[in-house]
Design a protein around this motif. Structure first.
Motif, PDB file in Angstrom:
ATOM      1  N   UNK A 136     -12.906  13.438 -19.249  1.00 23.95           N
ATOM      2  CA  UNK A 136     -12.903  14.654 -18.446  1.00 23.95           C
ATOM      3  C   UNK A 136     -11.532  15.341 -18.471  1.00 23.95           C
ATOM      4  N   UNK A 137     -10.462  14.553 -18.433  1.00 27.51           N
ATOM      5  CA  UNK A 137      -9.117  15.126 -18.425  1.00 27.51           C
ATOM      6  C   UNK A 137      -8.810  15.819 -19.750  1.00 27.51           C
ATOM      7  N   UNK A 138      -9.230  15.227 -20.862  1.00 27.06           N
ATOM      8  CA  UNK A 138      -8.982  15.892 -22.145  1.00 27.06           C
ATOM      9  C   UNK A 138      -9.906  17.085 -22.344  1.00 27.06           C
ATOM     10  N   UNK A 139     -11.100  17.007 -21.789  1.00 26.94           N
ATOM     11  CA  UNK A 139     -11.983  18.173 -21.855  1.00 26.94           C
ATOM     12  C   UNK A 139     -11.348  19.353 -21.122  1.00 26.94           C
ATOM     13  N   UNK A 140     -10.722  19.070 -19.966  1.00 27.43           N
ATOM     14  CA  UNK A 140     -10.027  20.121 -19.212  1.00 27.43           C
ATOM     15  C   UNK A 140      -8.815  20.648 -19.965  1.00 27.43           C
ATOM     16  N   UNK A 175      -2.756  14.676 -21.235  1.00 29.96           N
ATOM     17  CA  UNK A 175      -3.652  15.749 -20.809  1.00 29.96           C
ATOM     18  C   UNK A 175      -3.247  16.214 -19.413  1.00 29.96           C
ATOM     19  N   UNK A 176      -4.057  17.069 -18.818  1.00 28.73           N
ATOM     20  CA  UNK A 176      -3.802  17.496 -17.450  1.00 28.73           C
ATOM     21  C   UNK A 176      -3.939  16.297 -16.523  1.00 28.73           C
ATOM     22  N   UNK A 177      -3.370  16.399 -15.344  1.00 29.96           N
ATOM     23  CA  UNK A 177      -3.432  15.326 -14.345  1.00 29.96           C
ATOM     24  C   UNK A 177      -4.618  15.572 -13.431  1.00 29.96           C
ATOM     25  N   UNK A 178      -5.410  14.531 -13.193  1.00 29.34           N
ATOM     26  CA  UNK A 178      -6.546  14.630 -12.293  1.00 29.34           C
ATOM     27  C   UNK A 178      -6.319  13.812 -11.029  1.00 29.34           C
ATOM     28  N   UNK A 233      -9.727  18.297 -10.917  1.00 29.63           N
ATOM     29  CA  UNK A 233      -9.024  18.522 -12.178  1.00 29.63           C
ATOM     30  C   UNK A 233      -8.747  20.022 -12.289  1.00 29.63           C
ATOM     31  N   UNK A 234      -7.474  20.436 -12.238  1.00 27.18           N
ATOM     32  CA  UNK A 234      -6.271  19.603 -12.124  1.00 27.18           C
ATOM     33  C   UNK A 234      -6.078  19.057 -10.706  1.00 27.18           C
ATOM     34  N   UNK A 237       0.849  -1.192   0.000  1.00 26.30           N
ATOM     35  CA  UNK A 237       0.000   0.000   0.000  1.00 26.30           C
ATOM     36  C   UNK A 237       0.885   1.243   0.000  1.00 26.30           C
ATOM     37  N   UNK A 238       0.621   2.136  -0.912  1.00 25.20           N
ATOM     38  CA  UNK A 238       1.413   3.356  -1.056  1.00 25.20           C
ATOM     39  C   UNK A 238       0.643   4.528  -0.469  1.00 25.20           C
ATOM     40  N   UNK A 239       1.328   5.357   0.291  1.00 19.85           N
ATOM     41  CA  UNK A 239       0.724   6.570   0.840  1.00 19.85           C
ATOM     42  C   UNK A 239       0.996   7.715  -0.142  1.00 19.85           C
ATOM     43  N   UNK A 240      -0.070   8.269  -0.673  1.00 18.95           N
ATOM     44  CA  UNK A 240       0.082   9.368  -1.625  1.00 18.95           C
ATOM     45  C   UNK A 240      -1.231   9.666  -2.304  1.00 18.95           C
ATOM     46  N   UNK A 241      -1.279  10.789  -2.993  1.00 19.60           N
ATOM     47  CA  UNK A 241      -2.478  11.162  -3.735  1.00 19.60           C
ATOM     48  C   UNK A 241      -2.653  10.219  -4.918  1.00 19.60           C
ATOM     49  N   UNK A 242      -3.902   9.788  -5.166  1.00 20.62           N
ATOM     50  CA  UNK A 242      -4.200   8.935  -6.321  1.00 20.62           C
ATOM     51  C   UNK A 242      -4.517   9.847  -7.504  1.00 20.62           C
ATOM     52  N   UNK A 243      -3.664   9.792  -8.505  1.00 25.53           N
ATOM     53  CA  UNK A 243      -3.816  10.693  -9.647  1.00 25.53           C
ATOM     54  C   UNK A 243      -3.833   9.894 -10.945  1.00 25.53           C
TER      55      UNK A 243
END
Length: 353
Positions: A330-334, A243-246, A270-271, A223-229
């Motif tokens: 959604x990421x490409x729309x952003x 694209x942008x990172x979400x 997003x972002x 298990x990794x501690x960190x934001x899920x992007x």
């Protein structure tokens, strides 16, 4: 140049059948009809193929088969057919197809199986080829290839079903290598189907039993501690852009099937709420991984962003969700690419490939 005929294929003998219907409905509502004629092809849960001529609403609600109209039809591997072989009153008839858009997820759909049929038929198709699809689908093989390419992934162990009988001797080595909590995943499913989080010995055994219901091979990860992007990639081979990172913040224990598709228990940002340098590092790593795995068309590359700026690649999805709430569109729309334009680009990439 006249309009191209696109076969949108949905369903399949897969644990992600329902997700496929939702994704296909979104694609069908957004595909530019001034540029493309559309043929809808559905595969039932028990593997029957039909051309579907009904409403998108019935498709999304999984009433397409009962409400129809449906006609038995298959994509023929015989290249003289050039597309769909449809059953008609006077006998089989050909329906020419210029390109196939498989809006499908999971086993028999995302793993290179159906891509092999498209290759035999000689019809261009959206998304990764046979090898990239199969290697990205198998989480064990993905780990091996990405580590060889110098892309960091989580510490893990791969198990096959017979090893479950030796759980008592296996558990100490897993605990020593990975530590609790651990994530347990079927090697060849997506959408978090069969995935479990184990905080102790008893939960590990239960999670392994559940995961082995879906696959003969299972991956156990630290298990990794960190934001899920998540990062969406579009292109062919090395000529690809991210694209942008979400960022996803699940309200459940982790980003599970329900949180992805069935309820509103996940917050999307997003972002992503991470430093700009980390986002750029993720975009660069996503394109590198896309090329290293031989991907074409599209992929959603998922990472963990650690607090110290480190990034760990979690997995690569070669046919990510295309539902109304899915991250890939959604990421490409952003990033300034509306859904209909995204579909158009994917079809053109398939034809170029």
């Amino acid at each position: 140049m006249g309009k191209k005929t696109v076969a949108v294929v949905f369903g399949s003998v897969s644990s992600e059948y329902e997700v496929s219907l939702r994704s296909a409905a979104s694609v069908l509502r957004n595909i530019p009809r001034d540029r493309y004629d559309v043929v809808m092809v559905g595969i039932t849960k028990d593997g029957r193929w039909y051309e579907y001529g009904g409403s998108v609403d019935d498709l999304e609600a999984d009433r397409w088969l009962e409400n129809g109209p449906v006609t038995p039809a298959v994509i023929s591997p015989d290249r003289s057919c050039g597309g769909l072989l449809r059953q008609a009153p006077g006998g089989p008839e050909n329906v020419p197809v210029d390109v196939i858009f498989p809006v499908m997820h999971g086993e028999h759909a995302e793993d290179g199986t159906i891509q092999g049929l498209f290759e035999m038929a000689g019809i261009p198709y959206v998304g990764c080829g046979v090898l990239a699809s199969s290697t990205c689908m198998d989480k064990d093989v993905t780990h091996i290839l990405l580590e060889a390419a110098g892309i960091r992934t989580a510490p893990y162990a791969a198990l096959v079903r017979p090893q479950l009988a030796r759980f008592d001797s296996l558990e100490p080595s897993l605990r020593e290598k990975l530590g609790y909590p651990m994530f347990v995943k079927p090697a060849n499913t997506g959408s978090s189907v069969g995935v479990g989080k184990a905080k102790d010995r008893a939960e590990l055994l239960a999670a392994l039993k559940e995961a082995f219901r879906y696959d003969r091979k299972v991956v156990v990860e630290k298990a990794i501690v960190g934001a899920e992007v998540e990062c969406a990639v579009l292109g062919n081979y090395t000529d690809a852009d991210a694209a942008v990172v979400g960022e996803i913040v699940p309200h459940h224990e982790f980003y599970d099937y329900e949180g992805k598709y069935l309820d509103d228990s996940t917050d999307l940002f997003i972002p992503a709420r991470i430093p700009k340098e980390t986002s750029e590092a993720i975009r660069t790593a996503a394109v590198r991984a896309f090329a290293a795995m031989g991907c074409t068309g599209l992929a959603r590359v998922d990472f963990f962003a650690e607090r110290d700026g480190g990034i760990i690649l979690n997995e690569i999805n070669t046919l990510p969700g295309f539902t109304s709430i899915s991250m890939y569109p959604k990421l490409f729309e952003a990033a300034g690419v509306p859904y209909p334009e995204l579909i158009d680009r994917l079809i053109r990439l398939a034809l170029e490939k």
